[in-house]
Design a protein around this motif. Structure first.
Motif, PDB file in Angstrom:
ATOM      1  N   GLU A   1       0.834  -1.192   0.000  1.00  0.00           N
ATOM      2  CA  GLU A   1       0.000   0.000   0.000  1.00  0.00           C
ATOM      3  C   GLU A   1       0.876   1.251   0.000  1.00  0.00           C
ATOM      4  OE1 GLU A   1      -3.118   0.410  -0.260  1.00  0.00           O
ATOM      5  OE2 GLU A   1      -4.045  -1.532   0.155  1.00  0.00           O
ATOM      6  N   THR A   2       0.338   2.318  -0.585  1.00  0.00           N
ATOM      7  CA  THR A   2       1.057   3.592  -0.626  1.00  0.00           C
ATOM      8  C   THR A   2       0.379   4.584   0.308  1.00  0.00           C
ATOM      9  OG1 THR A   2       1.767   3.263  -2.917  1.00  0.00           O
ATOM     10  CG2 THR A   2       1.743   5.529  -2.094  1.00  0.00           C
ATOM     11  N   ILE A   3       1.184   5.329   1.053  1.00  0.00           N
ATOM     12  CA  ILE A   3       0.661   6.424   1.859  1.00  0.00           C
ATOM     13  C   ILE A   3       1.424   7.696   1.503  1.00  0.00           C
ATOM     14  CG2 ILE A   3      -0.003   4.898   3.758  1.00  0.00           C
ATOM     15  CD1 ILE A   3       2.397   6.069   5.317  1.00  0.00           C
TER      16      ILE A   3
ATOM     17  N   LYS B   1       4.924  -0.002   3.884  1.00  0.00           N
ATOM     18  CA  LYS B   1       4.208   1.055   3.171  1.00  0.00           C
ATOM     19  C   LYS B   1       5.139   1.758   2.184  1.00  0.00           C
ATOM     20  CE  LYS B   1       0.524   0.711   5.929  1.00  0.00           C
ATOM     21  NZ  LYS B   1      -0.780   0.185   5.468  1.00  0.00           N
TER      22      LYS B   1
ATOM     23  N   ASP C   1      -3.917   6.686  -5.738  1.00  0.00           N
ATOM     24  CA  ASP C   1      -4.855   5.797  -5.058  1.00  0.00           C
ATOM     25  C   ASP C   1      -4.263   5.312  -3.738  1.00  0.00           C
ATOM     26  OD1 ASP C   1      -7.255   4.454  -4.714  1.00  0.00           O
ATOM     27  OD2 ASP C   1      -6.579   2.649  -5.756  1.00  0.00           O
ATOM     28  N   ALA C   2      -3.753   6.263  -2.954  1.00  0.00           N
ATOM     29  CA  ALA C   2      -3.102   5.937  -1.687  1.00  0.00           C
ATOM     30  C   ALA C   2      -4.104   5.411  -0.676  1.00  0.00           C
ATOM     31  CB  ALA C   2      -2.400   7.177  -1.132  1.00  0.00           C
ATOM     32  N   GLU C   3      -3.580   4.694   0.314  1.00  0.00           N
ATOM     33  CA  GLU C   3      -4.435   4.179   1.384  1.00  0.00           C
ATOM     34  C   GLU C   3      -4.977   5.325   2.227  1.00  0.00           C
ATOM     35  OE1 GLU C   3      -4.124   1.081   5.187  1.00  0.00           O
ATOM     36  OE2 GLU C   3      -2.368   1.489   3.935  1.00  0.00           O
ATOM     37  N   TYR C   4      -4.111   6.292   2.546  1.00  0.00           N
ATOM     38  CA  TYR C   4      -4.513   7.479   3.297  1.00  0.00           C
ATOM     39  C   TYR C   4      -3.409   8.525   3.205  1.00  0.00           C
ATOM     40  CZ  TYR C   4      -1.520   5.582   7.052  1.00  0.00           C
ATOM     41  OH  TYR C   4      -0.469   5.080   7.778  1.00  0.00           O
TER      42      TYR C   4
ATOM     43  N   LYS D   1     -12.756  11.528   7.685  1.00  0.00           N
ATOM     44  CA  LYS D   1     -13.271  10.656   6.630  1.00  0.00           C
ATOM     45  C   LYS D   1     -14.754  10.911   6.423  1.00  0.00           C
ATOM     46  CE  LYS D   1     -13.385   6.870  10.014  1.00  0.00           C
ATOM     47  NZ  LYS D   1     -12.930   5.506  10.300  1.00  0.00           N
TER      48      LYS D   1
END
Length: 408
Positions: free
Chosen positions: A2-4, A34, A165-168, A241
């Motif tokens: 995943e990318t943050i 990450k 499309d990062a996780e957060y 969120k």
């Protein structure tokens, strides 16, 4: 993996020791599996040396060169962090806005992100590198460099997170999250676990300094989760969120305030001569922001319209009104200074009528005069005397029991 995306605060870049601590924080994300993109703000290293030269050379600097100068410090910050990460054995690369593919456009005097060409960022991620992006800058169709202005670094982070499309997106601040009120004013303010985009937008527009509203608006549009955390302590922060777990009976979730509010009142001899559209369109042409608006139209009484503005807009607003008095058709303009705005915010207000009445009743019991009122589905704002601002914020924080812990 995943990318943050991590947006750094300027306080994390003030000293070599803080930069080192920040680097360790970023490496921890990598060790947790990450992919990490870091967005840095400007630092002040060059303000006292090179930048003042521009005013010596000329009194009026071209916009293009002014923005190029502003971008220098951010690029220095990204390079310093990349150098330290490399020293710690991690592949890292500093990127300017144009290298990160951030395309911007001018719109009504503002610089906005048009799109992000993220191929180069993806290439860096696939190479196992941590990309350190100079925040708040991009290039236009002519390849000129422009800075985004206030809220630019956070907005850059959200835009990159959306493109990848990062996780957060993680936003590091000097505080460890978002609180029910500014702790400098309300001593019993407590940290929130979660807030909605709409709640955060209201708090930000109403004077809260946690996250800039333009960044929250972008996150809401693309449903990008944000977590606000401390830049110095590795503790749980506050999530922003779309939906949150509402605790039992918690209708109001925050109190905000804003000092130095001025009330302007414009009076007309008759209703036929009054036009709200003409007044506010004229003010908007001069970029004068108007907040709370109250119009009084009563049979047998000359109509008036009152509105609140920020202190810094007062002189210009009076000037614009006087210069356009004949066209606008008003007979007098009056003003009141020494006012402040205090607001309560909570998405639970939508389904809980009577919150405004409860607010007004508590202020009445405290003998705090309410001079203007503005409401939306999730907030109620009142204009009160400025010397009552702190007390009003505290009694409302108490009235809606915001000091109590969440019910899980």
């Amino acid at each position: 993996m995943e990318t943050i995306v991590v947006k750094v605060d300027s306080s994390s870049l003030l000293t070599p020791e803080r930069i080192d601590k920040l680097a360790e924080r970023i490496l921890k994300h990598r060790s947790n599996g990450k992919n990490t993109i870091v967005v840095v703000p400007s630092i002040e290293l060059l303000e006292g040396k090179l930048l003042p030269y521009s005013s010596i050379f000329t009194e009026r600097i071209a916009d293009r060169e002014s923005h190029a100068l502003k971008a220098i410090n951010t690029q220095v910050a990204s390079s310093l962090l990349a150098i330290l990460l490399e020293k710690k054995g991690c592949k890292a690369v500093s990127l300017s806005g144009w290298q990160a593919g951030i395309e911007v456009v001018k719109s009504n005097g503002n610089i906005l992100i048009e799109q992000i060409h993220h191929d180069f960022l993806l290439e860096r991620i696939h190479n196992g590198e941590i990309a350190i992006v100079a925040g708040s800058q991009g290039y236009d169709q002519y390849k000129d460099l422009w800075t985004l202005g206030e809220g630019g670094p956070e907005t850059t982070a959200i835009a990159i997170g959306t493109a990848l499309d990062a996780e957060y997106v993680e936003i590091l601040t000097e505080q460890d999250g978002i609180y029910t009120a500014e702790s400098s004013v309300v001593k019993e303010a407590r940290k929130l676990k979660e807030v909605t985009y709409d709640e955060m937008l209201e708090l930000a527009h109403l004077g809260s300094t946690f996250v800039h509203p333009r960044a929250v608006e972008l996150a809401k549009k693309y449903e990008m989760p944000i977590v606000v955390r401390s830049s110095t302590n590795d503790v749980e922060g506050t999530w922003i969120k779309g939906e949150v777990k509402m605790e039992k009976n918690r209708v109001v979730r925050g109190v905000a305030y804003e000092a130095d509010i001025i009330r302007l009142t414009v009076g007309f001899d008759s209703y036929e001569n009054s036009s709200l559209a003409n007044i506010f369109m004229t003010l908007s042409k001069f970029n004068i922001d108007v907040d709370i608006i109250v119009q009084a139209v009563i049979d047998g009484v000359k109509p008036t319209v009152s509105f609140s503005i920020a202190k810094e807009d007062f002189a210009e607003a009076i000037k614009v009104l006087e210069q356009n008095k004949a066209q606008l058709g008003f007979s007098f303009a009056d003003f009141e200074v020494g006012l402040a705005k205090v607001s309560i915010v909570g998405s639970g207000m939508v389904s809980n009528p009577g919150v405004a009445a409860q607010m007004f009743d508590r202020l009445r019991k405290e003998n705090i005069i309410v001079k203007m009122v503005s409401t939306s589905e999730i907030k109620v704002s009142v204009v009160v005397p400025q010397d009552e601002m702190v007390r009003a914020a505290n009694v409302l924080h108490d009235e809606f029991q915001l000091v109590e812990e969440y019910v899980n």
